[in-house]
Design an enzyme around this catalytic site. Sequence first.
Site, PDB file in Angstrom:
ATOM      1  N   GLY A 150       0.820  -1.218   0.000  1.00 37.55           N
ATOM      2  CA  GLY A 150       0.000   0.000   0.000  1.00 37.55           C
ATOM      3  C   GLY A 150       0.845   1.253   0.000  1.00 37.55           C
ATOM      4  N   CYS A 151       1.891   1.253   0.800  1.00 35.18           N
ATOM      5  CA  CYS A 151       2.747   2.437   0.887  1.00 35.18           C
ATOM      6  C   CYS A 151       3.520   2.647  -0.411  1.00 35.18           C
ATOM      7  CB  CYS A 151       3.688   2.322   2.079  1.00 35.18           C
ATOM      8  SG  CYS A 151       2.797   2.300   3.659  1.00 35.18           S
ATOM      9  N   THR A 152       3.885   1.561  -1.078  1.00 32.63           N
ATOM     10  CA  THR A 152       4.564   1.680  -2.369  1.00 32.63           C
ATOM     11  C   THR A 152       3.616   2.288  -3.398  1.00 32.63           C
ATOM     12  OG1 THR A 152       6.033  -0.171  -1.876  1.00 32.63           O
ATOM     13  CG2 THR A 152       5.717   0.388  -4.210  1.00 32.63           C
TER      14      THR A 152
END
Length: 158
Positions: A47-49
């Site tokens: 998700g953060c990527t």
Amino acid sequence: MSSVVLEPGTAAPDFTLPDHDEKPVTLSDLRGQGVVLFFYPEAMTPGCTTEACDFRDSLAALQAAGYTVLGISPDQPDKLRRFRERDALTYGLLSDPGHVALDAYGTWGEKTNYGRTYQGVIRSTFVIDVDGTVQHALYNVKATGHVARVRKLIGLEQ
């Protein structure tokens, strides 16, 4: 959620944090330009990527509109450096393992995932104007799609 909730019109809390190269970055040094601050749980997670790459892909438009983009997580600078290199991220990533900015912005707090409650980063984004005032405070955002919402809020899209 944390007890702190920033509202539009309030002064953005100042902080100094080390970046991915361990150089100190102070928010108030960026006065005179807009700042998009996004808080994310952990570098190199799916998700953060997605979120980080969305900001990367929108960076030219955000910069052309006068905004500096900074991502903040509790990760150490060496992990942030690897994240930037792996995903060709071309903006600053700040390290906040002591929760200095996370607490000041109300982005560290109780989360629930698969029925388990724990303390962690509440994915959030703040748009700060040239005078250091919060224009938009977006808490509990989804990793996918919220960069388009930020672009719309600052007038880059209709």
